[in-house]
Scaffold this motif. Structure first.
Motif, PDB file in Angstrom:
ATOM      1  N   PHE A 287       8.090  54.792  61.121  1.00  0.00           N
ATOM      2  CA  PHE A 287       8.778  54.770  59.839  1.00  0.00           C
ATOM      3  C   PHE A 287       7.778  54.938  58.687  1.00  0.00           C
ATOM      4  N   LEU A 288       6.660  54.260  58.770  1.00  0.00           N
ATOM      5  CA  LEU A 288       5.638  54.382  57.743  1.00  0.00           C
ATOM      6  C   LEU A 288       5.141  55.830  57.639  1.00  0.00           C
ATOM      7  N   THR A 289       4.842  56.405  58.777  1.00  0.00           N
ATOM      8  CA  THR A 289       4.344  57.775  58.796  1.00  0.00           C
ATOM      9  C   THR A 289       5.385  58.747  58.263  1.00  0.00           C
ATOM     10  N   ALA A 290       6.635  58.575  58.671  1.00  0.00           N
ATOM     11  CA  ALA A 290       7.696  59.479  58.250  1.00  0.00           C
ATOM     12  C   ALA A 290       7.932  59.427  56.749  1.00  0.00           C
ATOM     13  N   ASN A 291       7.537  58.316  56.128  1.00  0.00           N
ATOM     14  CA  ASN A 291       7.768  58.154  54.686  1.00  0.00           C
ATOM     15  C   ASN A 291       6.494  58.227  53.862  1.00  0.00           C
TER      16      ASN A 291
END
Length: 305
Positions: free
Chosen positions: A298-302
């Protein structure tokens, strides 16, 4: 272990920008009150305030990372904290780590090291350092009554803002890639901080309460600010959490979505409150590992990675 840089109170760093009024009308109760730090250094070991199962505790080594206790310039002196980040020049994406009610003990420190292994500069400030010495407290009710309930929301929000400034100027942090992650009471803090900080890229709340008592110094719940969050939020909760009904989290999610905000709710079947806390009997390995994988993705995707 390499020693982390210790920053004195008078290091000349710029003061934290005043983000306290951004997006949280009604949450902040000025003026911001300060008092001396009760805790001037972090506790050693695990909290004494809850049952521990030390045989299952995860320990992350420091190979390839720099990790240790630091001093973070706050409005009234150096605030103790823990910082872990990869070896190298950086800059590294920054994750603010918001503790449980038990303080920045070995579990929270290990989370910072896990994040550093994943490429982040992770910083966990001791947000309750003014209210009490959590290293000596053994009664959960006493912690809630004398520390948690007496810590103003505007105080810890300002302390997180000060931590951001420090991470960007003294810790090789890339503030263009800023995220926040918190557990239990820290999960509540994630919702509130996401409604406060406009430059936040992503937020991850692990089983943070979204309802609760409102007081003069803690005037709004996480659910109250759900429609005001400034960043995509991942909510990780347990279906067997007897203190946080899933319906209350679904209501907060739906409130956020109705306002055009992004909340992804993941509910783990049979997982109780504290399912990520590997030092407690509540730990559920499968749910904890799945939640961690979802959080990093989630962190990477955002844009925080």
């Amino acid at each position: 272990m390499q020693d982390a840089t210790r920053i004195p109170a008078d290091d000349g760093l710029p003061a934290a920008p005043d983000h306290r009024s951004e997006g949280l009308d009604g949450l902040i109760t000025p003026p911001l009150s300060r008092r001396g730090f009760v805790m001037t250094s972090l506790m050693t070991g695990l909290t004494l305030a809850t049952t521990r199962v030390e045989a299952q505790v995860i320990h992350t080594d420091t190979a390839g990372i720099e990790a240790g206790e630091v001093r973070i310039p706050a409005g009234d002196g150096p605030m103790p904290g823990y910082r872990a980040m990869p070896d190298g020049q950086g800059p590294f994406p920054v994750i603010l780590v918001i503790e449980e009610i038990f303080g920045v003990h070995d579990y929270i420190k290990d989370i910072c090291r896990r994040l550093a292994k994943a490429g982040y500069c992770a910083v966990a400030p001791e947000l309750y350092a003014r209210q009490g010495d959590l290293s000596r407290m053994t009664d959960v009710k006493e912690i809630v009554r004398d520390v948690i309930s007496k810590t103003p929301d505007d105080q810890w929000i300002a302390d997180l803002d000060a931590t951001v400034v420090w991470a960007g100027s003294a810790s090789k942090g890339d503030l263009g890639r800023l995220g926040v992650m918190g557990w239990c009471r820290g999960g509540r803090g994630v919702w509130l901080y996401a409604a406060h900080r406009r430059d936040l890229k992503a937020a991850v709340a692990w089983y943070g309460p979204v309802t609760g008592e409102r007081t003069a110094i803690q005037p709004r719940t996480a659910g109250d600010v759900a429609a005001e969050i400034n960043a995509p939020l991942l909510a990780l909760y347990g279906a067997a959490d007897t203190g946080i009904p899933v319906a209350s989290v679904e209501e907060a999610r739906d409130k956020a979505k109705a306002a055009g905000k992004s909340v992804e709710l993941v509910v783990f079947p049979d997982a109780p409150h504290g399912f990520h806390a590997d030092y407690r009997p509540s730990y559920r390995k499968e749910a904890a590992e799945a939640g961690w994988s979802r959080a990093l993705g989630f962190l990477t995707a955002n844009g925080v990675g």
